[in-house]
Design a protein around this motif. Structure first.
Motif, PDB file in Angstrom:
ATOM      1  N   ASP A  47      49.563  46.430  33.563  1.00  0.00           N
ATOM      2  CA  ASP A  47      49.327  45.213  34.336  1.00  0.00           C
ATOM      3  C   ASP A  47      49.798  45.340  35.785  1.00  0.00           C
ATOM      4  N   TRP A  88      43.325  46.538  29.874  1.00  0.00           N
ATOM      5  CA  TRP A  88      42.174  46.330  28.993  1.00  0.00           C
ATOM      6  C   TRP A  88      42.581  45.642  27.692  1.00  0.00           C
ATOM      7  N   SER A 119      43.066  41.937  28.223  1.00  0.00           N
ATOM      8  CA  SER A 119      41.923  41.190  28.762  1.00  0.00           C
ATOM      9  C   SER A 119      41.252  40.376  27.663  1.00  0.00           C
ATOM     10  N   VAL A 136      35.562  39.009  28.616  1.00  0.00           N
ATOM     11  CA  VAL A 136      35.546  39.980  29.706  1.00  0.00           C
ATOM     12  C   VAL A 136      35.131  41.346  29.180  1.00  0.00           C
ATOM     13  N   ARG A 137      35.693  41.745  28.054  1.00  0.00           N
ATOM     14  CA  ARG A 137      35.360  43.050  27.491  1.00  0.00           C
ATOM     15  C   ARG A 137      33.891  43.119  27.052  1.00  0.00           C
ATOM     16  N   TYR A 181      39.437  39.239  37.221  1.00  0.00           N
ATOM     17  CA  TYR A 181      40.523  40.174  37.519  1.00  0.00           C
ATOM     18  C   TYR A 181      41.148  39.905  38.880  1.00  0.00           C
ATOM     19  N   LYS A 208      44.121  37.837  38.761  1.00  0.00           N
ATOM     20  CA  LYS A 208      45.315  38.432  38.158  1.00  0.00           C
ATOM     21  C   LYS A 208      46.101  39.294  39.147  1.00  0.00           C
TER      22      LYS A 208
END
Length: 610
Positions: free
Chosen positions: A269, A276, A279, A283-284, A396, A399
């Protein structure tokens, strides 16, 4: 006929203006939440070098661990132009990134033969979460310059491989960019084999080409050895590549960078924003769908590649050029102690341009429609990829606060806002007290931070002192500023007024300029000794009968006789407790030009606590 040609050129010119304006507008929109209000760490050190060193010392730092005179020259010019306007660094970075995006758009348009795909490349470049450092840090100029030059090398070698006229021009320009980028960031010395590959593919017989780029590389190493005493590149965080290099670790980092290119945050992070594994599912899923669209593009291109065998010899060198460029950039970013997302930005940009090339070769434009904006099914996959990645990249970007340096930047932005942002030049000369030091501000930062706002780069008299509580200072004076840390919000709070009122409150008959009425009352907090010092100034005619009775909490403490124009006294009160003091004067100043309440002005008082 001439009129048609003129109209055609005018239409192309308008398209270019529209593309540029759209890219600039999107760049400011997507980066709208990023600010630099105060400098810290590497940015502050760079500024201090600019402010304290001569031009030669700053641009040509002999004996340093790095010799990046091309970047330092650009940084010197940037700081000279922006001056003490720290808040202008982000708009400057955004404009620079917009120029790079326009270059990528033009390159992508040439590769794909379509305006929409080229624009998509520029759009994805600006959208990418990997741009965080280029926008949010002063040192982002270095990453932007290096990326721009590296992509420029790729562009001119592509033009050379494409067999276009004036190959000398392309090679000279590419070699010039290579020499320059090595003195922006030494990582890009690794691009040397790209030139040799291009020469081999073209079966280049001009010895001057081979010797020229080899000479440029050797010149770079010779200059580095003379200036820093070594040709080994410096690593991250004060390390050197020679000391920390590990083959197994480099392979691991290279694999993680490949995953990054396909949208998968393979790092923790604090480096990627959000890993990943952390997440959310949506998103994935979007990333997998985007990669599936890329897979279809690649399969379609491979079909066309092996179907049109007559163009195989023409296409394979270009394909290899892109793949080798990306591989070299990944390799150069894998040899140090960690992989930062900003280092992958150039590889990612090359990957989008490669996708544009696939679009252009898999679905060639029709005759007379070299730059048609009419999307076809295949190029629509590239557009679909961009649409799928739009919410992903936006997510993202939200974040960024997980990045290792982001919280510190927010803190120093807040420090700037709570000080210079509120008080302007009045901040200079103040004693700034900060309650607590959980942020671990260094002595260098404390000494240098406020100098960045002074056009003279001095901030004379401005001092920063850390205290444990408000008990560590006396009464708040006009030249004082009190701040407290707010770790929950990575911020500072200006509590000067609160502390001032807490330590000294004028209930009635007491005024900011020191005057007291015949009857006055204040509340005051003493220090650990519990001593309140009083000093009275009486500008009137003294008869010898004037006196002031001082009471604390309703009990008489002392009677101060006014036998001269000044009189002093000390009274004892409980330490660290707010005490109520009452002043009763048996006289008033008859020559006073005003009366501020129903009582007359009597005397000027200077009241201090230990």
């Amino acid at each position: 006929m001439e009129e048609r040609q003129w109209m055609g050129k005018e239409a192309l010119w308008k398209n270019e203006v529209i593309a540029a304006l759209l890219l600039v507008s999107f760049a400011f929109f997507i980066n709208r939440g990023i600010k630099i209000k105060g400098l810290y760490m590497d940015d502050l050190y760079l500024w201090s070098c600019y402010g304290e060193q001569t031009f030669r010392q700053f641009v040509f730092p002999l004996g340093s661990t790095r010799f990046r005179f091309v970047y330092y020259l650009a940084a010197w010019l940037e700081m000279m132009i922006l001056g003490s306007h720290t808040e202008w660094f982000v708009p400057f970075n955004i404009l620079l990134n917009s120029c790079i995006a326009y270059t990528i758009y033009r390159f992508g348009k040439r590769l794909s033969h379509r305006w929409l795909v080229g624009f998509g490349c520029g759009f994805l470049y600006l959208l990418s979460r990997m741009s965080y450092y280029q926008i949010s840090q002063v040192y982002g100029l270095m990453e932007s310059m290096a990326l721009w030059m590296a992509i420029g090398i790729l562009y001119f070698l592509y033009r050379y491989l494409s067999g276009e006229e004036q190959p000398d021009r392309y090679i000279r320009t590419a070699a010039g960019l290579y020499f320059s980028v090595c003195f922006v960031h030494e990582r890009y010395m690794v691009l040397l084999p790209l030139f040799f590959f291009a020469f081999l593919m073209k079966k280049e017989k001009k010895v001057s080409y081979w010797l020229g780029i080899t000479g440029a590389f050797l010149a770079v190493q010779f200059i580095r050895f003379l200036t820093i005493g070594s040709i080994s590149p410096a690593g991250t965080g004060g390390t050197t590549v020679a000391d920390t290099f590990s083959i197994s670790q480099s392979i691991q980092y290279a694999i993680s960078q490949v995953l990054y290119i396909f949208g998968i945050n393979a790092g923790p992070d604090y480096l990627s924003g959000l890993s990943w594994s952390q997440s959310p599912s949506w998103v994935r899923v979007l990333i997998m769908l985007a990669n599936f669209s890329l897979l279809i593009m690649i399969v379609r291109f491979l079909f066309v590649l092996f179907r049109d065998k007559e163009k195989l010899k023409e296409r394979l060198p270009v394909i290899a050029l892109f793949i080798i460029f990306i591989a070299l950039c990944i390799g150069s970013s894998s040899v140090t102690i960690r992989v930062e997302t900003r280092w992958i930005y150039v590889s990612m940009t090359a990957a989008w341009l490669f996708a544009a090339y696939l679009c252009g070769e898999a679905v060639p434009p029709k005759e007379g429609q070299a730059y048609s904006v009419r999307p076809v099914l295949y190029c629509g996959l590239f557009v679909l990829y961009g649409l799928l990645m739009l919410p992903v990249e936006s997510f993202y970007r939200g974040k960024y606060d997980n990045l290792y340096y982001w919280s510190s930047q927010l803190r120093y932005n807040s420090l700037a806002e709570e000080t210079y942002g509120k008080y302007g030049d009045d901040i200079f000369g103040k004693k700034i007290y900060i309650i607590g030091n959980t942020y671990k501000m260094s002595d260098f930062t404390a000494r240098t931070f406020f100098k960045t706002f002074d056009s003279k780069r001095l901030a004379e008299g401005t001092e920063v002192t850390f205290i444990d509580s408000i008990r560590d200072i006396g009464l708040v004076q006009p030249n004082m500023l009190i701040l407290r840390e707010d770790p929950a919000h990575n911020a500072f709070q200006d509590v000067t007024s609160f502390v001032k009122d807490l330590k000294f409150q004028r209930v009635y008959g007491s005024y900011e300029d020191g005057w007291l009425d015949e009857n006055a009352k204040i509340r005051i907090m003493a220090g650990k000794e519990g001593v309140i010092k009083l000093k009275f100034y009486y500008p009137g005619v003294i008869t010898g009968l004037e006196h002031i009775t001082v009471m604390a909490e309703g009990k008489e403490k002392t009677v101060v006789s006014i036998n001269s124009s000044t009189a002093s006294a000390e009274i004892d009160v409980p330490p660290y407790k707010v005490s109520e003091l009452t002043f009763e004067s048996n006289f008033y100043y008859q020559a006073a030009a005003e009366q501020r309440s129903d009582k007359h002005l009597a005397v000027v008082a200077e009241i201090t606590a230990d």
